[in-house]
Write a protein that holds these residues in place. Structure first.
Motif, PDB file in Angstrom:
ATOM      1  N   VAL A 146       0.838  -1.199   0.000  1.00 10.91           N
ATOM      2  CA  VAL A 146       0.000   0.000   0.000  1.00 10.91           C
ATOM      3  C   VAL A 146       0.876   1.254   0.000  1.00 10.91           C
ATOM      4  N   ALA A 147       1.927   1.252   0.825  1.00 15.32           N
ATOM      5  CA  ALA A 147       2.820   2.411   0.901  1.00 15.32           C
ATOM      6  C   ALA A 147       3.511   2.658  -0.439  1.00 15.32           C
ATOM      7  N   CYS A 148       3.966   1.566  -1.077  1.00 17.64           N
ATOM      8  CA  CYS A 148       4.651   1.712  -2.366  1.00 17.64           C
ATOM      9  C   CYS A 148       3.708   2.237  -3.438  1.00 17.64           C
ATOM     10  N   ILE A 149       2.470   1.725  -3.438  1.00 18.04           N
ATOM     11  CA  ILE A 149       1.503   2.182  -4.444  1.00 18.04           C
ATOM     12  C   ILE A 149       1.069   3.619  -4.149  1.00 18.04           C
ATOM     13  N   GLY A 150       0.697   3.884  -2.891  1.00 14.61           N
ATOM     14  CA  GLY A 150       0.176   5.193  -2.527  1.00 14.61           C
ATOM     15  C   GLY A 150       1.170   6.313  -2.763  1.00 14.61           C
ATOM     16  N   ALA A 151       2.399   6.139  -2.267  1.00 16.57           N
ATOM     17  CA  ALA A 151       3.415   7.175  -2.451  1.00 16.57           C
ATOM     18  C   ALA A 151       4.076   7.077  -3.819  1.00 16.57           C
ATOM     19  N   GLY A 152       4.241   5.839  -4.322  1.00 14.17           N
ATOM     20  CA  GLY A 152       4.946   5.649  -5.579  1.00 14.17           C
ATOM     21  C   GLY A 152       4.233   6.268  -6.767  1.00 14.17           C
ATOM     22  N   CYS A 153       2.897   6.145  -6.813  1.00 14.39           N
ATOM     23  CA  CYS A 153       2.151   6.707  -7.942  1.00 14.39           C
ATOM     24  C   CYS A 153       2.309   8.225  -8.010  1.00 14.39           C
ATOM     25  N   VAL A 154       2.262   8.875  -6.852  1.00 12.32           N
ATOM     26  CA  VAL A 154       2.447  10.332  -6.842  1.00 12.32           C
ATOM     27  C   VAL A 154       3.894  10.683  -7.169  1.00 12.32           C
ATOM     28  N   GLY A 155       4.842   9.847  -6.698  1.00 14.76           N
ATOM     29  CA  GLY A 155       6.243  10.080  -7.010  1.00 14.76           C
ATOM     30  C   GLY A 155       6.524   9.974  -8.499  1.00 14.76           C
ATOM     31  N   PHE A 156       5.991   8.936  -9.139  1.00 11.86           N
ATOM     32  CA  PHE A 156       6.165   8.798 -10.591  1.00 11.86           C
ATOM     33  C   PHE A 156       5.474   9.940 -11.335  1.00 11.86           C
ATOM     34  N   SER A 157       4.333  10.377 -10.812  1.00 13.93           N
ATOM     35  CA  SER A 157       3.653  11.518 -11.413  1.00 13.93           C
ATOM     36  C   SER A 157       4.526  12.764 -11.348  1.00 13.93           C
ATOM     37  N   ALA A 158       5.236  12.946 -10.225  1.00 16.34           N
ATOM     38  CA  ALA A 158       6.143  14.089 -10.086  1.00 16.34           C
ATOM     39  C   ALA A 158       7.295  13.997 -11.085  1.00 16.34           C
ATOM     40  N   VAL A 159       7.808  12.775 -11.314  1.00 16.27           N
ATOM     41  CA  VAL A 159       8.896  12.591 -12.282  1.00 16.27           C
ATOM     42  C   VAL A 159       8.412  12.936 -13.686  1.00 16.27           C
TER      43      VAL A 159
END
Length: 614
Positions: A30-43
């Motif tokens: 959940v942590a990887c998906i929740g934070a990761g999706c926004v992180g990839f969006s920032a990239v």
């Protein structure tokens, strides 16, 4: 720039995955998906932003699909990317990712971990849709999505009825502003005949070259929507109660998303406001009133998160003031720098709250500066940026607003005077917050909750709070081509020197009052006048009481009077008549052939008599 669609799509995908799995995934996933999706969006946003800056184009549009087409009426789902969208998307995805990363540690022990990140991802998607949509429909869809997510997140700890009340209050009050926004958008569409934002602005300039009553009405209705979403006077009372949500939610709402939506709306609809001096003055006065009221209210709060909440209201007020006096670039510049230091302050205060077992009363804190070094120094950096001390990011952007306000052709010194008084109060309440929280005797023994995923965002935000205001000059100075805005130092200008020194005086006054105890602070606070003024400020200048008296209590009285629901009597009467007639007619259906023949003969006889008479 063709990857622009991925910027909002990635947080939406994260929400859908977390929603469909219904909390069955492990927390680490959940942590990887929740934070990761926004992180990839920032990239992706960074890549798209770089391509945009190096392309030399003014704006980029990406048509995704045709939403609806009826005859000549056609609405396309189009994303629009320009300098304003670049800044907003950078703030939403960049600061939003840091908040998500922090939340992976902060919310680890809480129930509903997957539900929390599903709501957070949906929140980011809705805000991105709001700022990227090139249609009034897309903008409004994102606008309402942000409102829904704020309701879900403020009331996240739903087992406490007080949290549910705070969520409902935020939802209802912002709906008041949204009603004005809907009317404004409908009027604009009726007048210009298009739902495209850019087309509507161009048409407005052609049909209202010198402004008009209709243009002013539309601008004021849009301002009503902005006032509700950005918690400005008179629709500001929901924001302090929104602190019922988890601290990362407070950071996301106050720093990167919801409360900045109103500022973005006015900035995006700049063409409408430039045609109406009256609407511009209203925007400026709304900002001035809010920043002045909120700065005094923050001075007497005991809850550390409520201090930051009123601080947010005040800083958004500076942005409205800047928009109203024509400092469009400075307003968006302050939106960006405010996102840095306000997210830092909320996340650092969250670490303090977590270390004290969710205690938020500053009077029960103290002596924490050595025991919680990372939160302490993070709050020091955030506080000096909030107070706009020289050479911090907050100083660069707020200084530009204040100096431009002083040069306003109408009431310039009034705007500057009110804003500088609020700047003094900002330094004062910020110093009080730091003294009560970190200095003096230790009242509670903390445990340090620091984890890499919690302190890393603090370090990044601290760096941005100090230096983030100095790298955006080139972009922001040409954002709206308003080159009259004062960016940089102006040491030859007495007003500029005063603007720079006032926050320092507030810091010195705060030190003497709250740390050195030079004045009899307790005696003043407990005097008759001190108690009355302190209570008046503490309750937010009585706005909640006014609304309770004028709106809430009358509606409750009507509900009690109408507990039998008079409106439904009409429908119940209709149903009763239908039942009575049904019972009467059902008597005639007895299954006897002679009765049926008699009734047929009687009916035929009546028909003949009726025809003969006529």
């Amino acid at each position: 720039m063709e990857m622009l669609w991925l910027v909002p799509a990635l947080p939406l995908a994260g929400f859908l995955v977390l929603f469909v799995t219904e909390g069955k995934l492990p927390k680490i996933a959940v942590a990887c998906i929740g934070a990761g999706c926004v992180g990839f969006s920032a990239v992706v946003a960074a890549v798209v932003g770089w391509e945009y800056l190096t392309s030399g184009t003014d704006a980029y549009s990406q048509v995704m699909w045709t939403w609806m087409a009826v005859g000549e009426f056609k609405v396309e789902a189009t994303l629009y990317f320009d300098y304003l969208a670049l800044v907003m998307v950078g703030v939403i995805t960049g600061v939003g990712f840091l908040i998500h990363l922090y939340a992976t540690g902060y919310m680890w022990e809480e129930e509903g971990y997957s539900r929390f990140f599903a709501y957070m991802n949906l929140f980011v998607f809705a805000m991105l849709l709001l700022v990227l949509g090139d249609s009034l429909l897309l903008l409004f869809l994102g606008w309402e999505g942000v409102g829904l997510c704020s309701y879900l997140l403020i009331g996240f700890f739903h087992k406490d009825p007080a949290n549910g009340y705070a969520a409902r209050k935020a939802f209802v009050i912002t709906r008041v502003g949204d009603t004005a926004l809907i009317l404004g958008l409908l009027l604009l569409f009726r007048e210009v005949g298009t739902l495209g934002i850019q087309e509507s602005l161009e048409t407005a300039r052609s049909i209202w070259p010198d402004g008009s009553l209709m243009n002013t009405a539309i601008a004021l209705l849009l301002l009503g929507g902005a006032v509700g979403k950005s918690a400005q006077v008179p629709l500001q009372t929901w924001l302090p109660d929104a602190m019922a949500g988890p601290t990362p939610v407070s950071a996301l709402i106050h720093a990167a998303t919801m409360v900045t939506a109103g500022v973005y709306l006015i900035a995006r609809m700049q063409g409408i406001y430039l045609l109406s001096e009256h609407a511009m003055l209203c925007v400026a006065f709304v900002g001035l009133a809010t920043l002045f009221i909120a700065s005094f209210t923050a001075l007497v709060q005991s809850d550390i998160k409520r201090v930051l909440a009123f601080s947010t209201m005040s800083q958004i007020g500076y942005m409205f003031l800047a928009l109203g006096v024509g400092a469009w670039s400075a307003a968006i510049f302050h939106l960006m720098t405010h996102a840095f230091f306000k997210a830092l302050l909320f996340l650092a205060s969250g670490s303090v709250i977590l270390s004290l077992h969710h205690e938020q009363d500053m009077h029960k804190m103290g002596g924490l500066w050595r025991k919680l070094p990372i939160p302490f120094w993070s709050m020091v950096v955030g506080s000096i940026a909030l107070a706009a001390l020289p050479f911090t990011s907050g100083f660069v952007s707020k200084d530009a607003i204040l100096l431009t306000a002083a040069d306003a052709p109408e009431l310039g010194m009034v705007f500057w005077g009110g804003a500088i008084a609020a700047a003094f109060m900002t330094s004062l309440y910020t110093t009080r917050m730091m003294v009560l929280t970190f200095f003096g005797e230790t009242k509670m023994e903390p445990h340090d909750p620091s984890k890499a995923n919690m302190w890393l965002p603090l370090l990044v935000l601290a760096a941005l709070s100090l230096g983030g205001g100095w790298f955006g000059f080139t972009v922001l100075d040409s954002l709206f081509h308003d080159h009259g805005v004062h960016f940089g130092l102006h040491l030859d200008n007495p007003i500029a020197i005063a603007t720079m020194c006032i926050p320092l005086l507030g810091l010195v006054a705060g030190y003497l009052i709250f740390y050195a105890n030079v004045f009899d602070r307790k005696g003043i606070a407990e005097s008759g006048v001190g108690k009355a003024v302190g209570r008046f400020w503490f309750v937010g200048w009585g706005f909640d009481k006014i609304y309770d008296s004028l709106v809430v209590n009358p509606f409750r009285w009507l509900a009690r009077v109408n507990k039998g629901d008079f409106v439904d009597l009409l429908f119940r009467f209709t149903a009763l008549v239908a039942r009575i007639l049904n019972n009467l007619f059902s008597i005639s259906q007895n299954g006897r052939l002679r009765w049926y023949a008699l009734t047929m003969f009687g009916g035929l006889l009546l028909a003949i008599v009726f025809v003969a008479i006529i």
